[in-house]
Scaffold this motif. Structure first.
Motif, PDB file in Angstrom:
ATOM      1  N   LYS A  29       0.853  -1.188   0.000  1.00  0.00           N
ATOM      2  CA  LYS A  29       0.000   0.000   0.000  1.00  0.00           C
ATOM      3  C   LYS A  29       0.883   1.229   0.000  1.00  0.00           C
ATOM      4  O   LYS A  29       1.776   1.376   0.833  1.00  0.00           O
ATOM      5  CB  LYS A  29      -0.902  -0.006   1.242  1.00  0.00           C
ATOM      6  N   GLN A  42       0.712   5.560  -0.939  1.00  0.00           N
ATOM      7  CA  GLN A  42      -0.057   6.724  -1.364  1.00  0.00           C
ATOM      8  C   GLN A  42       0.891   7.910  -1.452  1.00  0.00           C
ATOM      9  O   GLN A  42       1.531   8.282  -0.473  1.00  0.00           O
ATOM     10  CB  GLN A  42      -1.176   7.041  -0.361  1.00  0.00           C
ATOM     11  N   HIS A  79      -3.153   8.871  -7.942  1.00  0.00           N
ATOM     12  CA  HIS A  79      -3.411   7.443  -7.772  1.00  0.00           C
ATOM     13  C   HIS A  79      -2.341   6.803  -6.911  1.00  0.00           C
ATOM     14  O   HIS A  79      -1.147   7.050  -7.080  1.00  0.00           O
ATOM     15  CB  HIS A  79      -3.446   6.730  -9.126  1.00  0.00           C
ATOM     16  N   TYR A 118      -2.087  -0.314  -4.471  1.00  0.00           N
ATOM     17  CA  TYR A 118      -2.705  -1.189  -3.483  1.00  0.00           C
ATOM     18  C   TYR A 118      -2.809  -2.605  -4.051  1.00  0.00           C
ATOM     19  O   TYR A 118      -3.372  -2.825  -5.125  1.00  0.00           O
ATOM     20  CB  TYR A 118      -4.104  -0.708  -3.094  1.00  0.00           C
ATOM     21  N   SER A 147      -7.512  -8.640  -1.259  1.00  0.00           N
ATOM     22  CA  SER A 147      -8.442  -7.531  -1.501  1.00  0.00           C
ATOM     23  C   SER A 147      -7.823  -6.588  -2.523  1.00  0.00           C
ATOM     24  O   SER A 147      -6.621  -6.649  -2.794  1.00  0.00           O
ATOM     25  CB  SER A 147      -8.747  -6.781  -0.192  1.00  0.00           C
ATOM     26  N   TYR A 148      -8.651  -5.705  -3.057  1.00  0.00           N
ATOM     27  CA  TYR A 148      -8.156  -4.782  -4.078  1.00  0.00           C
ATOM     28  C   TYR A 148      -8.881  -3.452  -3.940  1.00  0.00           C
ATOM     29  O   TYR A 148      -9.891  -3.339  -3.231  1.00  0.00           O
ATOM     30  CB  TYR A 148      -8.358  -5.365  -5.476  1.00  0.00           C
ATOM     31  N   HIS A 149      -8.383  -2.433  -4.644  1.00  0.00           N
ATOM     32  CA  HIS A 149      -8.975  -1.095  -4.643  1.00  0.00           C
ATOM     33  C   HIS A 149      -9.320  -0.749  -6.080  1.00  0.00           C
ATOM     34  O   HIS A 149      -8.506  -0.963  -6.993  1.00  0.00           O
ATOM     35  CB  HIS A 149      -7.973  -0.087  -4.061  1.00  0.00           C
ATOM     36  N   ASP A 150     -10.513  -0.213  -6.276  1.00  0.00           N
ATOM     37  CA  ASP A 150     -10.976   0.073  -7.637  1.00  0.00           C
ATOM     38  C   ASP A 150     -10.048   1.010  -8.381  1.00  0.00           C
ATOM     39  O   ASP A 150      -9.871   0.897  -9.597  1.00  0.00           O
ATOM     40  CB  ASP A 150     -12.383   0.692  -7.588  1.00  0.00           C
ATOM     41  N   ASP A 205      -6.666   2.295  -7.011  1.00  0.00           N
ATOM     42  CA  ASP A 205      -5.237   2.186  -6.743  1.00  0.00           C
ATOM     43  C   ASP A 205      -4.616   0.830  -7.078  1.00  0.00           C
ATOM     44  O   ASP A 205      -3.390   0.700  -7.113  1.00  0.00           O
ATOM     45  CB  ASP A 205      -4.965   2.483  -5.261  1.00  0.00           C
ATOM     46  N   SER A 206      -5.419  -0.205  -7.290  1.00  0.00           N
ATOM     47  CA  SER A 206      -4.849  -1.525  -7.591  1.00  0.00           C
ATOM     48  C   SER A 206      -4.384  -1.595  -9.040  1.00  0.00           C
ATOM     49  O   SER A 206      -5.027  -1.062  -9.949  1.00  0.00           O
ATOM     50  CB  SER A 206      -5.871  -2.634  -7.325  1.00  0.00           C
TER      51      SER A 206
END
Length: 687
Positions: free
Chosen positions: A483, A485, A489, A492, A555-558, A560-561
């Motif tokens: 992760k 930031q 963008h 993740y 898991s994923y991020h719409d 940032d993945s």
């Protein structure tokens, strides 16, 4: 004067190191007035030991070629090294020589090199004879050595010349019943031998030649006289079929017995067409094909040498005849080569000739695309079977002593590979080492010395690194989350992976994700991340093998993945999971097959089981060597680095072996700890 094939005699001088092969060659050249003084090996002034390394070290390293005329016969002589590390030169010589003379020290008698010379000559199908040298030594003992020869090689061994007086240089030719009495200049006075001079040996000779021919056998048992002409004819046939191995004696240093031997070589030794057939490759398979002296020209290259003047190619005319200016086609490469000038040799001295007949040996310079063991012929349709060289199992890494010399070292050694077909050079991408393999330490030392002399580049030989592996023994489930930031963008990726021992060599990657917690589009990125991470293990940094990985959640991020994020997450899971999964170090294991005399089996097995951490699998009588046993064992590669040298010491040079990698196995804990500690120390030094 044109030489015909029937006039050719090709002789390989073989034997244990230090028996005087080069001295015999020197004596022959002196007697035939090719040289006006006798050189000697310690002084570094012999004709055949002209290489700078040979002069410096005081022994033969390479096979050298000379030729003489004697009794209207042209005798080509190939003087070969006696030390085991240069056995490839012996193999090359035997491929083109129709006869072998095994030189023996008159005091030392039958040695390891004597037996190996006999075996190699037998394997090559070459007729064999012996010259017992150094009979000017008061301790030389002909009768003892004759017994040794017969005990070792059988009833085929029979005396042809015998000494009468070691100190005064008196030798008897049993065939012609002549006595040779030599003066201090090596010149003989020839008289008829008395019955007393020959009575102890002539019956052995007559029995041997009688066994070759039924008519002679009948004469022998009827006690009828057998003529000299019949003996010489029977000697030739006996040499060809292996039923007779004549024994000569004398002193090369004092020229005793050399002329007698040359007389019988000229009269009875086989010419190149005595066997009628030669080994050719037809559609890739070896076949015996009839020699045609008037047929298509074909030559076999048996040696290549390179010096400051360029490339010299040694060859034998195998079929037809070769003329100066002739163009031939290389059967292996289809290259067209012009033999603009052809030469015969006496050591390094070249004499240009207009033609060479079938069976003769010569050299040519400046061939651009032809290597050792290749065949050239008029139409490129003939290909002669090359010799089989001993495999190089002694390996050392070549390390530069100066910065930026690595390419020069590799190029310099690669140029030497065609000079010695028992050398191998591999650039090991995994260990990042240049690994040179050969038949022994002396041979590799010569390579490094020649490298310095030819290129000016210095290098050292060190033990090569072992390509270890790592794997795991337990099952563990871990997660890895990447992760980041940094404005805009982010990145993740989140995975949960179960690691376990795999059944395949590499990575076995599976997925059991449900509910779309990790989209399928990221599965390849996870696998790629694991594959890249496996290049470096967690114990000592060696590649990981036999790893199973199941991606079961995450898991994923719409926004940032992305693929990079999941690749990084897989790497983090790998680094977290493997230390918990019982990681172990693996080492390469190979099958060792070692053949030694039966009496030495216990010593060899003790070395395998003890010092080499080996495990003996089987033991059986050798299928190819009478009185020998072959031991098969599994041995770690790390314990094989010095085996060539150790086996020679254990077996007095009589042992041989092969070693092939088969699998990886776990390293014992105590040894593994040392390897891991060393790897960590090296890693900290590199930082």
């Amino acid at each position: 004067m044109a030489i015909m094939t029937e006039q050719i005699r090709n002789i390989a001088l073989l034997g244990h190191g230090g028996t005087g092969k080069t001295a015999v060659n020197e004596a022959i050249l002196y007697l035939t007035k090719n040289i006006d003084r006798l050189g000697n090996t310690p002084a570094g002034n012999t004709v055949s030991d002209f290489d700078p390394e040979e002069i410096k070290r005081g022994f033969s390293i390479s096979a050298s070629v000379s030729n003489v005329m004697w009794n209207d016969k042209k005798i080509n002589i190939v003087d070969t090294p006696g030390f085991l590390g240069f056995a490839g030169e012996v193999v090359s010589a035997l491929r083109v020589c129709g006869n072998a003379i095994i030189v023996i020290d008159g005091k030392a008698g039958v040695e390891v090199g004597t037996e190996l010379a006999w075996e190699r000559s037998t394997d090559a199908g070459v007729p064999k004879a012996f010259f017992i040298n150094k009979y000017d030594d008061p301790d030389a003992h002909f009768h003892r050595i004759m017994r040794e020869l017969r005990d070792t090689f059988g009833a085929a061994v029979c005396p042809v010349t015998v000494p009468v007086n070691n100190e005064k240089g008196v030798i008897v030719d049993v065939v012609n019943q002549k006595k040779y009495t030599y003066n201090d200049k090596g010149i003989a006075t020839v008289t008829d031998a008395s019955a007393e001079d020959v009575e102890n040996y002539r019956p052995e000779l007559l029995e041997a030649v009688a066994a070759v021919d039924e008519e002679l056998m009948e004469k022998f048992f009827a006690e009828e006289p057998i003529t000299t002409e019949e003996i010489l004819k029977a000697l030739r046939q006996g040499l060809l079929d292996g039923s007779i191995a004549p024994v000569f004696c004398g002193s090369a240093a004092k020229l005793w017995g050399i002329d007698v031997m040359l007389n019988i070589v000229a009269d009875s030794f086989p010419s190149p067409v005595s066997k009628i057939y030669e080994r050719q490759l037809v559609d890739g398979e070896p076949q015996k094909v009839k020699i045609n002296e008037d047929g298509e020209t074909a030559v076999l290259v048996f040696k290549t040498s390179i010096d400051q003047f360029g490339r010299t190619t040694y060859f034998k005319v195998m079929n037809g005849k070769l003329t100066s200016g002739q163009t031939l086609v290389n059967a292996q490469t289809a290259s067209v080569e012009k033999f603009a000038h052809i030469y015969t040799l006496v050591g390094k001295k070249q004499t240009e000739v207009e033609e060479l007949c079938c069976g003769d040996i010569g050299v040519v310079t400046k061939l651009a695309n032809t290597n050792t063991c290749e065949t050239l012929s008029k139409y490129g349709t003939m290909q002669f079977q090359p010799p089989v060289y001993p495999a190089p199992y002694y390996s050392m890494a070549v390390v530069s002593t100066g910065k930026g010399d690595e390419d020069k070292i590799a190029q310099g050694i690669y140029k030497m590979l065609d000079e010695d077909k028992t050398l191998r050079l591999v650039n090991d991408a995994e260990t990042k080492q240049l690994v040179l393999s050969g038949l022994g330490d002396m041979q590799l030392d010569v390579v490094i010395s020649r490298l310095k002399a030819r290129t000016g580049v210095s290098a050292l030989l060190v033990e090569p690194k072992i390509a270890y592996r790592e794997t795991i023994k337990k099952k563990v489930s871990v997660e890895g989350k990447h992760k980041k930031q940094s404005g805009g963008h982010g990145q993740y990726g989140h995975v949960k992976i179960t690691f376990s021992p795999g059944t395949e060599d590499g990575l076995t990657f599976t997925t059991s994700v449900v509910g779309g917690s990790v989209p399928k589009g990221y599965f390849p990125a996870v696998e790629k991340g694991l594959l890249e991470a496996m290049q470096k293990g967690v114990l000592a940094g060696y590649p990981v093998v036999g790893l199973a990985a199941d991606l079961f959640d995450g898991s994923y991020h719409d926004v940032d993945s992305n693929e990079l994020s999941f690749k990084m997450a897989a790497s983090l899971a790998y680094k977290a999971g493997l230390p918990q999964a019982g990681p172990v170090l693996l080492e390469p294991i190979g099958i060792l097959k070692v053949t030694v005399p039966e009496a030495l089996v216990g010593d060899v097995m003790g070395d395998i089981n003890g010092k080499r951490r080996g495990s003996v699998l089987s033991m059986d009588f050798s299928a190819t060597r009478k009185g020998y046993t072959t031991i098969e064992a599994e041995v770690p590669k790390s314990e094989m680095s010095d085996y060539t040298i150790v086996l020679r010491a254990l077996s007095q040079g009589k042992g041989s072996y092969s070693y092939e990698f088969t699998r990886y196995d776990e390293v014992p804990m105590q040894i593994a700890q040392k390897i891991i500690a060393e790897a960590k120390a090296n890693a900290s030094d590199d930082e």
